[in-house]
Design an enzyme around this catalytic site. Structure first.
Site, short mmCIF file in Angstrom:
data_model
loop_
_atom_site.label_atom_id
_atom_site.label_comp_id
_atom_site.label_asym_id
_atom_site.label_seq_id
_atom_site.Cartn_x
_atom_site.Cartn_y
_atom_site.Cartn_z
N THR A 125 0.85 -1.18 0.00
CA THR A 125 0.00 0.00 0.00
C THR A 125 0.89 1.23 0.00
OG1 THR A 125 -2.04 0.94 0.87
CG2 THR A 125 -0.41 0.35 2.52
N CYS A 137 -3.57 7.84 7.52
CA CYS A 137 -4.16 6.50 7.46
C CYS A 137 -3.19 5.48 8.09
CB CYS A 137 -4.38 6.06 6.01
SG CYS A 137 -5.40 7.16 5.03
N HIS A 196 -5.80 -0.97 4.73
CA HIS A 196 -5.40 0.45 4.73
C HIS A 196 -6.64 1.24 5.15
CE1 HIS A 196 -3.32 3.94 2.31
NE2 HIS A 196 -4.17 4.45 3.18
#
Lengths: 288, 194
Positions: B55, B61, B78
């Protein structure tokens, strides 16, 4: 000074923004009250790709307009100013931004996705705060366009070094860009928008999208600034500049927006710009 | 968008071909074809040892990885926001957007794919904070808090984490050996094994 000259020279070398987008944005931003349908149609008809995109969009499920629309003028009338801006941008300017952000370590398409995400947030904030949604939408779309100039002048890993310096010193990334290149991406973006003769509120909001002016605050700049923060929280356009931009407390106070409202907007923005992501997670759930 | 073909969750036996991923603990670029890319508010689970789950650009995040070294099943989430209460409708459409729903879902998926809970190695990265946040929003901090809260509830411990600061991170989990690396500020460093 040499660095600043390089950054400004880089602006000169950038390909021109596709004329259709610029003409439409200039005509329609500000509410499009003066826009004349025939004039809009003349601009769009001139560009086959945009005309096709307008017709396709007018007939798409997303707009659910009753009946099939074959004529361009009917499509233009029924779609309205904001949608025309969005379609023109998506069909032209997003490709302009798609390759941008390399110096920031962004993957292809990341900056155009962040541009659209911020624009959707700005549109929504404009509606709740009584500002002009078209103007805010377009200003937020273009807010990071100055990153194209930084791409052109920053050497490989130059911004990685700035990121390390920023984290160590606690300085914001714009100050580091100014130190390295003589100008930051917000200033360079505003210069570019001014060269394209875009309306003054757009130029101002692009210039101030990380730091709205405290002495002469204006609603469009405050909204574009908040929209940029929302897009960043949604994980859009986060490059090696990370989160090294403050959320201005003055703008936050003037907008009177609660944390929950902004977080709900973060969720809306992501669902709007990355629907494929959302859809893809569901089959995963079902497969198990 | 060059999203993955939906290979992630396979209940079939992994291919017999030798894994193409690097040897345990080594870092290096992963070829495009060997990547399972997890977007924002997304999760993927796989038992294909030739793949790496990756990711990009975690800001505030958080990326969570889970891996069973025996079954060689791994997964990554994520998530973007701590609590689903801010948007029930979005939470119903995509629970991976929120830490409070996404983390339990990730565990559910890897276990359904053959992992054993007691063997899971769990790591996390991200949760950066906006510069000079005066405490009003602190999404990165609140994402880190929900992570710890849920792990406490699930009675699990993080094997390794790299969170906070203001920079973005790219997180990679190699399914051949469970090694995890983080790319940040132009440098790639191993997160697990240490």
């Amino acid at each position: 000074m040499a660095a600043l000259n390089d950054a400004i020279a880089a602006l000169e070398r950038l390909p021109a923004m596709p004329a259709t987008s610029v003409q439409l944005i200039s005509l329609l931003a500000g509410g499009g009250h003066d826009a004349n349908l025939a004039e809009v149609e003349r601009i769009i008809r001139h560009d086959e790709a945009v005309a096709a995109a307008v017709l396709r969009r007018a007939n798409s499920a997303a707009f659910s307009l009753p009946g099939r629309i074959y004529g361009l003028s009917e499509a233009i009338r029924r779609l309205g100013a904001r949608n025309l801006c969005r379609i023109a941008f998506e069909s032209q300017a997003s490709s302009y931004l798609a390759e941008a952000g390399r110096a920031y370590g962004l993957r292809r398409g990341a900056l155009s996705q962040a541009a659209l995400g911020g624009a959707i947030a700005a549109d929504s904030l404009a509606r709740t705060h009584g500002a002009d949604p078209e103007l805010c939408f377009v200003a937020a779309l273009l807010r990071d366009i100055g990153k194209l100039a930084i791409d052109a002048v920053a050497g490989e890993s130059a911004l990685d070094a700035l990121s390390i310096e920023g984290e160590d010193s606690g300085r914001d990334f714009l100050a580091l860009e100014r130190q390295a290149f003589g100008a930051d991406h917000a200033e360079l973006g505003a210069m570019l928008c001014a060269r394209w003769s875009l309306p003054a509120p757009i130029v101002r909001a692009v210039a101030h999208h990380h730091a709205p002016p405290a002495d002469h605050p204006d609603l469009v700049s405050d909204i574009v600034h908040a929209a940029d923060c929302v897009a960043r929280w949604a994980g859009l356009g986060v490059g090696n500049d990370g989160l090294m931009y403050p959320f201005d407390s003055g703008a936050r106070g003037r907008l009177h927006t609660s944390r929950d409202e902004l977080e709900a907007l973060v969720a809306d923005v992501l669902a709007a710009v990355a629907p494929a992501t959302v859809r893809r997670s569901i089959p995963l759930g079902r497969t198990a | 968008m060059s999203r993955i073909p939906a290979t992630p969750l396979r209940t079939a036996v992994p291919p017999a071909a030798p894994p193409a991923a690097p040897v345990a603990g080594t870092l290096g670029r992963v070829a495009d074809a060997d990547r399972v890319v997890v977007g924002v508010a997304d999760l993927a689970v796989s038992r294909d040892a030739t793949k790496s789950i990756i990711t990009y650009a975690l800001g505030s995040c958080i990326g969570v990885t889970v891996y069973d070294p025996v079954a060689k099943v791994g997964g990554m989430l994520h998530f973007m926001l701590p609590e689903s209460s801010v948007s029930k409708e979005k939470a119903a459409a995509n629970p991976a957007m929120f830490g409070d729903l996404g983390i339990p879902l990730l565990f559910e998926k890897v276990i359904a794919a053959g992992a054993k809970r007691e063997r899971l190695v769990v790591c996390a990265a991200g949760g950066a904070e906006v510069l000079a946040d005066d405490g009003h929003f602190r999404i990165g901090n609140r994402n880190r808090t929900i992570l710890r809260k849920i792990f406490w509830k699930l009675n699990l411990l993080l094997a390794a984490d790299d969170t906070g600061g203001q920079h973005s991170r790219t997180l990679t989990l190699r399914l051949a050996d469970g090694s995890i690396s983080i790319r940040a500020q132009g440098k790639e460093t191993p997160l697990w094994p240490h």
